[in-house]
Design a protein around this motif. Structure first.
Motif, PDB file in Angstrom:
ATOM      1  N   THR A 178      30.525  32.345  52.415  1.00  0.00           N
ATOM      2  CA  THR A 178      31.940  32.470  52.037  1.00  0.00           C
ATOM      3  C   THR A 178      32.856  32.566  53.250  1.00  0.00           C
ATOM      4  OG1 THR A 178      31.849  34.902  51.900  1.00  0.00           O
ATOM      5  CG2 THR A 178      31.301  33.653  49.911  1.00  0.00           C
ATOM      6  N   GLU A 179      32.297  32.361  54.440  1.00  0.00           N
ATOM      7  CA  GLU A 179      33.102  32.471  55.655  1.00  0.00           C
ATOM      8  C   GLU A 179      34.281  31.506  55.595  1.00  0.00           C
ATOM      9  OE1 GLU A 179      32.343  32.886  60.454  1.00  0.00           O
ATOM     10  OE2 GLU A 179      30.767  32.121  59.145  1.00  0.00           O
ATOM     11  N   GLY A 180      35.454  32.016  55.938  1.00  0.00           N
ATOM     12  CA  GLY A 180      36.664  31.203  55.871  1.00  0.00           C
ATOM     13  C   GLY A 180      37.441  31.377  54.583  1.00  0.00           C
ATOM     14  N   ARG A 181      36.791  32.013  53.575  1.00  0.00           N
ATOM     15  CA  ARG A 181      37.472  32.198  52.285  1.00  0.00           C
ATOM     16  C   ARG A 181      37.679  33.670  51.942  1.00  0.00           C
ATOM     17  NH1 ARG A 181      33.731  28.135  50.966  1.00  0.00           N
ATOM     18  NH2 ARG A 181      32.413  29.592  49.805  1.00  0.00           N
ATOM     19  N   LEU A 182      37.137  34.572  52.747  1.00  0.00           N
ATOM     20  CA  LEU A 182      37.243  35.994  52.438  1.00  0.00           C
ATOM     21  C   LEU A 182      38.699  36.470  52.471  1.00  0.00           C
ATOM     22  CD1 LEU A 182      35.871  38.655  51.793  1.00  0.00           C
ATOM     23  CD2 LEU A 182      35.570  39.035  54.264  1.00  0.00           C
ATOM     24  N   ASN A 183      39.477  36.011  53.430  1.00  0.00           N
ATOM     25  CA  ASN A 183      40.877  36.435  53.512  1.00  0.00           C
ATOM     26  C   ASN A 183      41.649  36.034  52.250  1.00  0.00           C
ATOM     27  OD1 ASN A 183      40.554  37.636  55.995  1.00  0.00           O
ATOM     28  ND2 ASN A 183      41.264  35.846  57.164  1.00  0.00           N
ATOM     29  N   ARG A 184      41.340  34.877  51.726  1.00  0.00           N
ATOM     30  CA  ARG A 184      42.011  34.425  50.501  1.00  0.00           C
ATOM     31  C   ARG A 184      41.627  35.324  49.329  1.00  0.00           C
ATOM     32  NH1 ARG A 184      46.299  33.073  47.909  1.00  0.00           N
ATOM     33  NH2 ARG A 184      45.985  31.614  46.174  1.00  0.00           N
ATOM     34  N   THR A 185      40.359  35.746  49.291  1.00  0.00           N
ATOM     35  CA  THR A 185      39.919  36.656  48.239  1.00  0.00           C
ATOM     36  C   THR A 185      40.676  37.978  48.330  1.00  0.00           C
ATOM     37  OG1 THR A 185      37.707  35.681  48.234  1.00  0.00           O
ATOM     38  CG2 THR A 185      37.935  37.878  47.274  1.00  0.00           C
ATOM     39  N   ILE A 186      40.836  38.494  49.538  1.00  0.00           N
ATOM     40  CA  ILE A 186      41.574  39.748  49.738  1.00  0.00           C
ATOM     41  C   ILE A 186      43.027  39.585  49.319  1.00  0.00           C
ATOM     42  CG2 ILE A 186      42.405  41.381  51.484  1.00  0.00           C
ATOM     43  CD1 ILE A 186      39.769  40.901  52.995  1.00  0.00           C
ATOM     44  N   GLU A 187      43.620  38.444  49.621  1.00  0.00           N
ATOM     45  CA  GLU A 187      45.012  38.181  49.228  1.00  0.00           C
ATOM     46  C   GLU A 187      45.175  38.227  47.712  1.00  0.00           C
ATOM     47  OE1 GLU A 187      46.236  34.477  50.832  1.00  0.00           O
ATOM     48  OE2 GLU A 187      46.167  35.145  52.929  1.00  0.00           O
ATOM     49  N   ILE A 188      44.228  37.626  46.997  1.00  0.00           N
ATOM     50  CA  ILE A 188      44.313  37.588  45.535  1.00  0.00           C
ATOM     51  C   ILE A 188      44.138  38.984  44.947  1.00  0.00           C
ATOM     52  CG2 ILE A 188      43.191  36.741  43.439  1.00  0.00           C
ATOM     53  CD1 ILE A 188      42.608  34.150  44.959  1.00  0.00           C
ATOM     54  N   MET A 189      43.167  39.758  45.468  1.00  0.00           N
ATOM     55  CA  MET A 189      42.981  41.115  44.977  1.00  0.00           C
ATOM     56  C   MET A 189      44.227  41.962  45.243  1.00  0.00           C
ATOM     57  SD  MET A 189      38.977  42.059  45.746  1.00  0.00           S
ATOM     58  CE  MET A 189      39.177  42.038  47.537  1.00  0.00           C
ATOM     59  N   THR A 190      44.823  41.791  46.418  1.00  0.00           N
ATOM     60  CA  THR A 190      46.044  42.526  46.764  1.00  0.00           C
ATOM     61  C   THR A 190      47.185  42.147  45.835  1.00  0.00           C
ATOM     62  OG1 THR A 190      45.357  42.643  49.085  1.00  0.00           O
ATOM     63  CG2 THR A 190      47.692  42.983  48.602  1.00  0.00           C
ATOM     64  N   TYR A 191      47.306  40.863  45.549  1.00  0.00           N
ATOM     65  CA  TYR A 191      48.355  40.376  44.639  1.00  0.00           C
ATOM     66  C   TYR A 191      48.231  41.042  43.264  1.00  0.00           C
ATOM     67  CZ  TYR A 191      51.010  37.083  41.733  1.00  0.00           C
ATOM     68  OH  TYR A 191      51.887  36.524  40.837  1.00  0.00           O
ATOM     69  N   ILE A 192      47.016  41.175  42.775  1.00  0.00           N
ATOM     70  CA  ILE A 192      46.788  41.796  41.460  1.00  0.00           C
ATOM     71  C   ILE A 192      47.131  43.283  41.487  1.00  0.00           C
ATOM     72  CG2 ILE A 192      45.001  42.411  39.769  1.00  0.00           C
ATOM     73  CD1 ILE A 192      43.577  39.791  40.581  1.00  0.00           C
ATOM     74  N   VAL A 193      46.596  43.988  42.495  1.00  0.00           N
ATOM     75  CA  VAL A 193      46.765  45.440  42.547  1.00  0.00           C
ATOM     76  C   VAL A 193      48.231  45.829  42.708  1.00  0.00           C
ATOM     77  CG1 VAL A 193      46.246  47.502  43.900  1.00  0.00           C
ATOM     78  CG2 VAL A 193      44.434  45.877  43.348  1.00  0.00           C
ATOM     79  N   LYS A 194      48.987  45.070  43.465  1.00  0.00           N
ATOM     80  CA  LYS A 194      50.396  45.395  43.688  1.00  0.00           C
ATOM     81  C   LYS A 194      51.238  45.296  42.419  1.00  0.00           C
ATOM     82  CE  LYS A 194      50.987  44.558  48.636  1.00  0.00           C
ATOM     83  NZ  LYS A 194      51.701  43.772  49.682  1.00  0.00           N
ATOM     84  N   ARG A 195      50.677  44.696  41.392  1.00  0.00           N
ATOM     85  CA  ARG A 195      51.404  44.554  40.135  1.00  0.00           C
ATOM     86  C   ARG A 195      50.901  45.509  39.054  1.00  0.00           C
ATOM     87  NH1 ARG A 195      52.058  40.726  43.311  1.00  0.00           N
ATOM     88  NH2 ARG A 195      53.839  39.320  43.237  1.00  0.00           N
ATOM     89  N   LEU A 196      50.117  46.503  39.493  1.00  0.00           N
ATOM     90  CA  LEU A 196      49.559  47.462  38.544  1.00  0.00           C
ATOM     91  C   LEU A 196      49.970  48.886  38.907  1.00  0.00           C
ATOM     92  CD1 LEU A 196      45.882  46.132  38.328  1.00  0.00           C
ATOM     93  CD2 LEU A 196      47.718  45.728  36.687  1.00  0.00           C
ATOM     94  N   PRO A 197      50.143  49.741  37.900  1.00  0.00           N
ATOM     95  CA  PRO A 197      50.326  51.165  38.185  1.00  0.00           C
ATOM     96  C   PRO A 197      48.966  51.786  38.497  1.00  0.00           C
ATOM     97  CG  PRO A 197      50.402  50.780  35.813  1.00  0.00           C
ATOM     98  CD  PRO A 197      50.276  49.433  36.460  1.00  0.00           C
ATOM     99  N   ILE A 198      48.827  52.345  39.689  1.00  0.00           N
ATOM    100  CA  ILE A 198      47.550  52.879  40.130  1.00  0.00           C
ATOM    101  C   ILE A 198      47.548  54.402  39.985  1.00  0.00           C
ATOM    102  CG2 ILE A 198      45.932  53.080  42.054  1.00  0.00           C
ATOM    103  CD1 ILE A 198      46.216  50.252  40.958  1.00  0.00           C
ATOM    104  N   GLY A 199      46.495  54.952  39.408  1.00  0.00           N
ATOM    105  CA  GLY A 199      46.378  56.389  39.248  1.00  0.00           C
ATOM    106  C   GLY A 199      45.351  56.737  38.204  1.00  0.00           C
ATOM    107  N   SER A 200      45.006  58.004  38.099  1.00  0.00           N
ATOM    108  CA  SER A 200      43.960  58.443  37.182  1.00  0.00           C
ATOM    109  C   SER A 200      44.332  58.214  35.725  1.00  0.00           C
ATOM    110  CB  SER A 200      43.645  59.930  37.410  1.00  0.00           C
ATOM    111  OG  SER A 200      44.816  60.711  37.233  1.00  0.00           O
ATOM    112  N   GLU A 201      45.628  58.165  35.426  1.00  0.00           N
ATOM    113  CA  GLU A 201      46.064  57.929  34.049  1.00  0.00           C
ATOM    114  C   GLU A 201      46.439  56.474  33.817  1.00  0.00           C
ATOM    115  OE1 GLU A 201      45.831  60.219  31.709  1.00  0.00           O
ATOM    116  OE2 GLU A 201      45.029  61.574  33.231  1.00  0.00           O
ATOM    117  N   ASP A 202      46.307  55.635  34.842  1.00  0.00           N
ATOM    118  CA  ASP A 202      46.666  54.221  34.725  1.00  0.00           C
ATOM    119  C   ASP A 202      45.470  53.354  35.106  1.00  0.00           C
ATOM    120  OD1 ASP A 202      49.553  54.224  33.957  1.00  0.00           O
ATOM    121  OD2 ASP A 202      49.755  55.380  35.807  1.00  0.00           O
ATOM    122  N   PHE A 203      45.593  52.598  36.165  1.00  0.00           N
ATOM    123  CA  PHE A 203      44.494  51.743  36.612  1.00  0.00           C
ATOM    124  C   PHE A 203      43.785  52.383  37.802  1.00  0.00           C
ATOM    125  CE2 PHE A 203      46.999  48.816  34.192  1.00  0.00           C
ATOM    126  CZ  PHE A 203      46.112  47.883  33.695  1.00  0.00           C
TER     127      PHE A 203
END
Length: 450
Positions: A178-203
């Protein structure tokens, strides 16, 4: 607290993020879900709260909601909703305060004529003072003064359903492949998490990486904020060694498209559904050459347009789809029989079906018949055979969307083509391409961290 769902992503292609637990609005415990939105009549100990239109807008805003915004397609539901809440009318979020006759919703968007449901001889702007809308118990609209203290009606609010709570486990391949594609994977995970409420009562978020051996990077309770979670994503790096076969990527998918051809549907709607099928075929074959598509036209009986084993030339399939016409005789569609037929015959190896392929059925229908126990039972039967059933609804037809949500096993299985879009309105169909590429993991990967 209710038990949380576990959502696991095996691929960087995310197809949906929907949970079945809905968080209620603070201060209100009588919210009701309908077609992806929540509705509530604000109440106190004496019953429904009555206020002016202007005050009602403010009260809904405090609930992180807007004033009730019904359309003509919701009439039956509206009548039942008012009855269930013991009220005979209520404010709706429309006004023409800026320009007389130019009705807009509370959020400033225009009210389309196809959505209006004015009563007889309404709106009449009586005495030049009526610039805000309300709903009668028969679901008909009327205009009334916006801020007249003698005119107070029940306050009805609406908001979009909020997903959560849920535990999301990201599983990331960090092998040298997966070398060369890991940064893109991190970008996608970051994009998802930034649109979620994070916490013990949420996500809550956890991260696992794997190459030859899987390991846990962080667990669900380690990080409690968006910033801390996204920063921790950068702790993963490419590792030496190949990917362990505990997780194997599969791109085989067999998809059967069902097109309703019963005569009693609009020609425009039928042509629109065929255009949607064309867009679907073009997208699928462009995104995944390992996909196979069959098509069945149905009314009171089912006929193949083409089988899975037919030519993989996308243009030939599109041409065959566009040759399908509406029935000449008026008969009622039998979707339950068609689903049974598909489950028994369409995915057979003799018809091109592959045993390890993901199996998907997509319904393109006017769905006038509404809820049917037989249809629901057939969808359940297909689900037990590992055959997923999706529905496709055209933007403005609320009854069709309602009928779909009643028969499908989950609202995430309904794809709605939007009325307006800054890009291609058929882009929602691209979610199906994501479903055709996925990872299959050995059960042992989940036994490592109970």
């Amino acid at each position: 607290m209710e038990q949380k769902e576990m959502i696991v992503f095996y691929s960087i292609i995310i197809t949906s993020l929907l949970t079945k637990v809905i968080i209620g609005v603070k201060g209100s415990d009588n919210w009701e879900e309908h077609n992806g939105k929540l509705y509530a009549v604000l109440k106190d100990q004496q019953g429904a709260i009555k206020e002016t239109w202007e005050k009602a807008v403010v009260m809904c805003d405090k609930e992180d909601a807007i004033l009730f915004s019904p359309t003509v397609h919701m009439n039956i539901w509206n009548i039942d909703f008012l009855r269930r809440n013991g009220i005979k009318n209520g404010w709706i979020g429309i006004n023409d305060k800026c320009i007389e006759g130019n009705w807009i919703w509370a959020d400033g968007s225009p009210v389309y004529k196809t959505d209006m449901n004015w009563g007889k001889n309404q709106p009449d702007n009586d005495k030049g003072m009526e610039n805000c809308g309300h709903l009668h118990q028969n679901s008909a609209w009327n205009d009334l003064p916006c801020n007249e203290q003698s005119v107070k009606l029940p306050v009805i609010c609406q908001k979009y359903c909020r997903p959560g709570p849920a535990d999301i486990l990201f599983i990331v391949d960090t092998s040298t492949s997966t070398e060369g594609r890991l940064n893109r994977t991190i970008e996608i995970m970051t994009y998802i998490v930034k649109r979620l409420p994070i916490g013990s009562e949420d996500f809550q978020i956890a991260l696992m990486k794997y190459n030859y051996h899987p390991s846990l990077v962080f667990n669900f309770v380690e990080y409690k904020s968006v910033q801390s979670v996204t920063s921790a994503f950068h702790e993963i790096h490419i590792s030496n060694g190949p990917t362990n076969t505990v997780c194997v990527r599969n791109t085989e998918a067999d998809i059967i498209v069902l097109l309703d051809v019963q005569k009693n549907q609009s020609s425009f709607g039928f042509q629109y559904r065929k255009t949607a099928i064309r867009k679907l075929l073009e997208g699928l074959y462009n995104d995944n050459p390992n996909v196979q598509i069959g098509m069945v036209a149905y009314s009171d009986h089912a006929d193949y347009v083409f089988k899975l084993s037919w030519s993989n030339n996308v243009h030939s399939r599109i041409a065959a789809a566009f040759q399908v016409e509406l029935d000449k005789v008026s008969v009622e569609s039998n979707l339950s029989h068609t689903l049974q037929f598909v489950g028994v015959d369409a995915f057979r190896s003799s018809n091109g079906g592959r045993p390890l392929a993901r199996k998907i059925v997509m319904i393109f229908s006017s769905l006038f018949t509404g809820y049917s126990v037989e249809i629901r039972d057939q969808i359940l039967n297909l689900n037990q055979l590992d055959i997923e059933v999706l529905g496709v609804a055209k933007y403005h037809n609320e009854p069709i969307s309602t009928n779909y949500t009643e028969i499908l096993l989950d609202t995430s299985q309904l794809l709605v083509i939007p009325k307006e879009s800054h890009t291609d309105p058929f882009d929602c169909l691209k979610a199906v391409s994501g479903m055709t590429s996925y990872y299959v993991c050995n059960d042992s990967v989940f036994q490592l961290y109970p």
